[in-house]
Scaffold this active site. Structure first.
Site, PDB file in Angstrom:
ATOM      1  N   PRO A  74      13.723  51.475  45.535  1.00  3.57           N
ATOM      2  CA  PRO A  74      12.727  50.945  44.591  1.00  3.57           C
ATOM      3  C   PRO A  74      12.551  49.431  44.652  1.00  3.57           C
ATOM      4  O   PRO A  74      11.443  48.927  44.452  1.00  3.57           O
ATOM      5  CB  PRO A  74      13.272  51.400  43.238  1.00  3.57           C
ATOM      6  N   TYR A 128      22.953  63.858  59.316  1.00  2.78           N
ATOM      7  CA  TYR A 128      21.708  64.365  58.745  1.00  2.78           C
ATOM      8  C   TYR A 128      21.885  65.865  58.454  1.00  2.78           C
ATOM      9  O   TYR A 128      21.849  66.699  59.362  1.00  2.78           O
ATOM     10  CB  TYR A 128      20.530  64.173  59.707  1.00  2.78           C
ATOM     11  N   PHE A 178      13.043  52.122  58.309  1.00  3.31           N
ATOM     12  CA  PHE A 178      12.250  51.704  57.153  1.00  3.31           C
ATOM     13  C   PHE A 178      11.039  50.888  57.629  1.00  3.31           C
ATOM     14  O   PHE A 178      10.805  49.768  57.164  1.00  3.31           O
ATOM     15  CB  PHE A 178      13.080  50.891  56.155  1.00  3.31           C
ATOM     16  N   PRO A 179      10.246  51.417  58.573  1.00  7.42           N
ATOM     17  CA  PRO A 179       9.149  50.635  59.162  1.00  7.42           C
ATOM     18  C   PRO A 179       8.016  50.332  58.196  1.00  7.42           C
ATOM     19  O   PRO A 179       7.171  49.495  58.494  1.00  7.42           O
ATOM     20  CB  PRO A 179       8.669  51.537  60.305  1.00  7.42           C
ATOM     21  N   LEU A 180       8.023  51.000  57.050  1.00  3.08           N
ATOM     22  CA  LEU A 180       7.011  50.713  56.030  1.00  3.08           C
ATOM     23  C   LEU A 180       7.639  50.136  54.774  1.00  3.08           C
ATOM     24  O   LEU A 180       6.976  49.999  53.744  1.00  3.08           O
ATOM     25  CB  LEU A 180       6.222  51.982  55.689  1.00  3.08           C
ATOM     26  N   GLY A 181       8.944  49.780  54.850  1.00  2.19           N
ATOM     27  CA  GLY A 181       9.632  49.267  53.684  1.00  2.19           C
ATOM     28  C   GLY A 181       9.760  50.335  52.612  1.00  2.19           C
ATOM     29  O   GLY A 181       9.544  51.529  52.856  1.00  2.19           O
ATOM     30  N   GLY A 182      10.114  49.911  51.407  1.00  3.76           N
ATOM     31  CA  GLY A 182      10.025  50.793  50.258  1.00  3.76           C
ATOM     32  C   GLY A 182      10.988  51.945  50.189  1.00  3.76           C
ATOM     33  O   GLY A 182      10.806  52.855  49.382  1.00  3.76           O
TER      34      GLY A 182
END
Length: 314
Positions: free
Chosen positions: A233, A71, A226-230
């Site tokens: 694209p 990171y 990615f706990p909210l997806g997306g």
């Protein structure tokens, strides 16, 4: 209380009530809502603001922070070194298995070979300024969205576990986790003593339900990224779901908060590490730990269809 006895209090070392309640990782009691530090790379030009974000996280009850040497090529680890004090009681978890790829079409490239895993741990030790990384997640490249291994980067899991176990025996890492791992891979790895799994998982991408169930049975923490997806694209987004918006409206919360709260209520071993570089967003993520659903709302959310989170790159 001895050093080997887990702390079971509802407050952090900083005296703050734990967001999401108490969770457990590597023999420690931590807040179930933590913080993923990757997005601090965006504050590269404002180091004081980045350090202030980490201090604010502690003030809000966060005591589990996820990082990696790759990171910002050590920048985020250096911020953590500067921001946290021993009395904060923050459990810092890092990961290995990739390395920066400046100027490439993908910002990371695989670093899967045993000698690369060791070198990555040593880089983490230096940038964090510690003698031991409490938990190290080894990022496999055979599941989930993102990188895939090719050529000499296709390494047998047993060879990787051997070097991680050796470093644990040496005391330079405290515990071993896995990231982007398959169900079969976790089954093979359990005898090595796995404390957590980080896989892409959300309300709209629940392909790893059987793997999650195995983690519950084995007492392994489930730490979804990615706990909210997306994130790409082509990936489904939690915040696109009508049921999520309906729940948010009825609760006076945001769709993102509903998606995070659903994860906490879906399984008892879930630990969240949502990331942000915005203080208000950080506070909103932490507040998701206070949301509770009634039976009707939870059933509506559970009925949201799951889609694949696998996104080919290239």
């Amino acid at each position: 209380m001895s050093a080997d006895t887990p702390d079971t209090t509802d407050t952090t070392a900083a005296g703050v009530r734990r967001p999401g309640g108490p969770g457990h990782l590597a023999g420690r009691t931590i807040s179930r809502v933590g913080y993923g530090a990757m997005q601090l790379e965006r504050l590269h030009g404002d180091r004081p603001a980045a350090v202030a974000m980490l201090r604010r996280a502690v003030e809000l009850g966060v005591d589990h922070v996820d990082t990696a040497q790759f990171y910002g090529d050590g920048f985020v680890n250096e911020l953590i070194r500067e921001a946290f004090r021993p009395e904060d009681g923050v459990l810092v978890v890092s990961k290995v298995g990739a390395t920066p790829n400046p100027g490439g079409p993908i910002r990371l490239r695989p670093a899967q070979r045993p000698e690369q895993l060791r070198a990555s741990v040593e880089d983490n030790l230096r940038s964090l300024g510690v003698d031991q990384v409490p938990v190290v997640n080894m990022r496999r490249l055979d599941a989930g969205p993102g990188l895939r291994a090719e050529g000499d980067q296709v390494v047998d899991l047993d060879d990787q576990l051997a070097v991680l176990t050796a470093m644990r025996d040496e005391g330079i890492i405290g515990a071993i986790g896995l990231s982007s791992v398959t169900l079969d891979g976790l089954r093979r790895a359990i005898p090595a003593g796995i404390v957590c799994v980080q896989n892409a998982y959300s309300l709209v991408a629940r392909e790893d339900e059987e793997l999650l169930a195995l983690c519950v049975a084995e007492g392994i923490a489930w730490v979804p990224y990615f706990p909210l997806g997306g994130a790409y694209p082509a990936m489904p987004k939690v915040t696109d779901e009508p049921a999520v918006h309906a729940a948010a409206k009825s609760l006076g919360s945001t769709a993102s908060q509903v998606g995070l709260a659903w994860l906490l209520q879906h399984a008892p071993n879930v630990l969240l590490i949502p990331g942000t570089a915005d203080p208000e967003h950080l506070a909103a993520n932490v507040a998701a730990g206070t949301i509770a659903f009634d039976g009707t709302t939870l059933a509506a959310l559970d009925a949201v269809p799951s889609r694949s989170a696998v996104v080919p790159l290239g």
